[in-house]
Design an enzyme around this catalytic site. Structure first.
Site, PDB file in Angstrom:
ATOM      1  N   CYS B  34     -25.746  18.584   3.951  1.00 53.46           N
ATOM      2  CA  CYS B  34     -25.049  18.774   5.222  1.00 53.46           C
ATOM      3  C   CYS B  34     -23.857  17.839   5.327  1.00 53.46           C
ATOM      4  O   CYS B  34     -23.086  17.927   6.282  1.00 53.46           O
ATOM      5  CB  CYS B  34     -25.976  18.500   6.388  1.00 53.46           C
ATOM      6  SG  CYS B  34     -27.592  19.195   6.188  1.00 53.46           S
ATOM      7  N   CYS B 103     -23.878  14.780  14.644  1.00 51.01           N
ATOM      8  CA  CYS B 103     -23.728  13.468  14.005  1.00 51.01           C
ATOM      9  C   CYS B 103     -24.324  12.372  14.889  1.00 51.01           C
ATOM     10  O   CYS B 103     -24.834  11.370  14.387  1.00 51.01           O
ATOM     11  CB  CYS B 103     -22.255  13.161  13.732  1.00 51.01           C
ATOM     12  SG  CYS B 103     -21.480  14.352  12.641  1.00 51.01           S
TER      13      CYS B 103
HETATM   14  S1  FES Z   1     -20.990  14.451   8.509  1.00 45.33           S
HETATM   15 FE1  FES Z   1     -20.606  16.574   8.373  1.00 45.33          FE
HETATM   16  S2  FES Z   1     -19.978  17.012  10.352  1.00 45.33           S
HETATM   17 FE2  FES Z   1     -20.301  14.894  10.495  1.00 45.33          FE
END
Ligand code: FES
Ligand SMILES: Cc1ncc(COP(=O)(O)O)c(C=O)c1O
Lengths: 390, 124
Positions: B34, B103
């Site tokens: 991700c 995040c």
């Molecule tokens: S680390 Fe991928 S969107 Fe923030």
């Protein structure tokens, strides 16, 4: 210092282009379809632009349809050919621009079957698969001439040959390749080709679709009889004039290629744990795409931006969908490496001094982000497949 | 991506970034697929977070949230620190772009994981 190395996104307009366009805004502003003197003047300028562009690809002027840009040309090619021909199968590739991908998506919802060809690890389309996938129902093959993200130049000569053998129409999106790769539509036997002005130092908002004489195609914009009844709407004379000047400028391919080679060499010499994405040889002269391991592209882009350096990234984190680049993924590049990918795209306006500045700052910001990264080596990266949903 | 000044400032000069020798608790969250992985290290004295450090692989927002969560947690008791939510993290940053809210979840999870790790180590 400001350094613009995002020329695959768009380019600085050339001074000669701007100068040629200016009279058409407030002096020779006639409508090219008007019968009076002002209209005839505009018509003359438009037709000269058409023929000047046609010459650069060895087409006839009537084969050049002006559009609003590469996106519209791609839409017109795919949807227009689909609507005018019998057959429900279209072949394209996994690395096409969203203008193609999304048009295919629309067509697939209308009942067309779309085959997306694989590419190898360098990003070159699989020709054997192309041969295999063509059926009696196939009406069109659309493969880009060169890729916008990692610069792979596709074997369009071979593709066109295969298409001819099976009597299937061949469209190529040459938005990135135009002027950088020599293209003779007659010699290469191309049926349709998309080009765009703002990628070659021309104005934004104009492009063209080359349509070989006799090709069955249905217009997608209804209205007046403009552009040989293939694209309605009052002609954009100023932009067409600018586009034609841009198409005939010296593309300075050799100069750009030298800078490209230097940039690749210097990055590979100065920074470790990197990967050049795309081919080394069959590569567009202005594209440099690297993955920097253990760090993420949006962060890298932002730090470079703070140094005045404009580039772009294939990182999922920087995309609206949070999806990694479909191009890099289809080349078999793992999602983690694709996260750290950035693209430099050069133009004739870039200098060696800029290149020095970029390499120096790139080294610095890569080190800065790597100090923040929990990863020091490949073994540190533990991919948990289950958590794919992010 | 439109980030506010505070996020850009923290991303450029993050606080409490780095490793910690002999941490009392470590929280490792995220998935490199991700694009964000956060490691959080804490030092606990008298039930309070005496020191805290992070290392992050991720975007601008991931690095800024890592930084802010360390600042929010530092000096707090474990119970107080545990109560920090991702909304607190986003608020302290002056708001995150909607697409980047995940995040801030990661930052909060990393803190929780580090505290959990500390407690587990202690009871052993
Ligand atoms: S680390 Fe991928 S969107 Fe923030
Ligand atoms: C390969 C390719 N096709 C199509 C387009 C779209 O062109 P335009 O911006 O003129 O609509 C682009 C530009 O991003 C491109 O790189």
């Amino acid at each position: 210092m400001k350094v613009y190395m995002d020329n695959s996104a768009t380019t600085q307009m050339d001074k000669a282009v701007l100068k040629a366009m200016l009279p058409y805004f407030n002096k020779q502003y006639g409508n090219a379809s008007s019968l009076h003197q002002m209209g005839r003047e505009a018509r003359k300028a438009l037709e000269k632009a058409r023929s000047d562009i046609a010459k650069t690809i060895n087409a006839d002027p009537e084969e050049i349809i002006f559009t609003s840009g590469g996106t519209e040309s791609d839409n017109l090619a795919l949807k227009g050919v689909a609507a005018a021909n019998q057959g429900k199968h279209i072949i394209t590739s996994k690395i096409e621009h969203p203008a193609i991908m999304s048009s295919c998506n629309t067509l697939s919802k209308q009942g067309y079957k779309i085959t997306y060809l694989n590419v190898d690890s360098c990003g070159i389309v699989d020709l054997k698969q192309l041969e295999k996938e063509i059926t009696k129902d196939t009406i069109l093959v659309s493969i880009m001439a060169a890729n916008n993200e990692m610069g792979a130049i596709q074997p369009i000569e071979d593709i066109s040959e295969i298409c001819k053998k099976h009597e299937v129409l061949f469209h190529t999106d040459a938005v990135q390749a135009f002027t950088k790769v020599p293209i003779d539509v007659k010699e290469l036997n191309i049926d349709l080709m998309s080009i765009s002005s703002h990628k070659i130092h021309g104005p934004k908002g104009i492009g063209a679709l080359f349509v070989k004489k006799g090709t069955k195609i249905k217009r997608q914009m209804d209205g007046g009889g403009h552009e040989f009844k293939l694209r309605a709407g009052t002609e954009n004379v100023a932009s067409a004039v600018g586009f034609a000047v841009a198409a005939n400028l010296d593309p300075k391919v050799k100069q750009i290629k030298e800078l490209q080679e230097e940039l690749i060499k210097r990055i590979e010499y100065d920074i470790k744990d990197i990967k050049l994405n795309g081919p080394r040889k069959q590569r567009l002269c202005n594209n440099v795409n690297f993955s920097f391991k253990f760090i993420e592209g949006e962060a890298l882009l932002m730090l470079l931006d703070q140094k005045g350096i404009c580039i772009s990234t294939g990182s999922a984190c920087a995309s609206k969908s949070l999806e990694p680049s479909h191009v890099l993924i289809s080349m078999g590049i793992d999602p983690v490496t694709s996260h750290g990918s950035i693209r430099f795209s050069l133009s004739k306006f870039n200098t060696r001094r800029e290149l020095d500045y970029v390499v120096r700052n790139l080294k610095e910001v890569v080190e800065k982000l790597r100090r923040m990264s929990p990863f020091k080596g490949d073994k540190d990266i533990k991919i948990k497949e289950k958590e794919w949903e992010c | 991506m439109e980030y506010n000044k505070r996020i850009i400032e923290l991303f450029t000069n993050p606080k409490n970034m780095g490793e910690m020798k002999d941490p009392d608790g470590v929280g490792k969250v995220g998935n490199p697929i991700c694009g964000d992985v956060m490691h959080l290290f804490i030092n606990v004295k008298d039930n309070k977070i005496a020191d805290i450090k992070f290392k992050t692989f991720g975007c601008v927002a991931a690095i800024a949230t890592s930084s802010i969560v360390t600042e929010l947690a530092k000096g707090k008791t474990l119970e107080e620190a545990e109560k920090i939510t991702n909304a607190d993290v986003a608020k302290a940053l002056g708001g995150l772009p909607p697409i980047k809210m995940h995040c801030s979840v990661l930052a909060q999870q990393a803190l929780k994981a580090a505290i959990k790790d500390y407690r587990e180590k202690k009871t052993k």
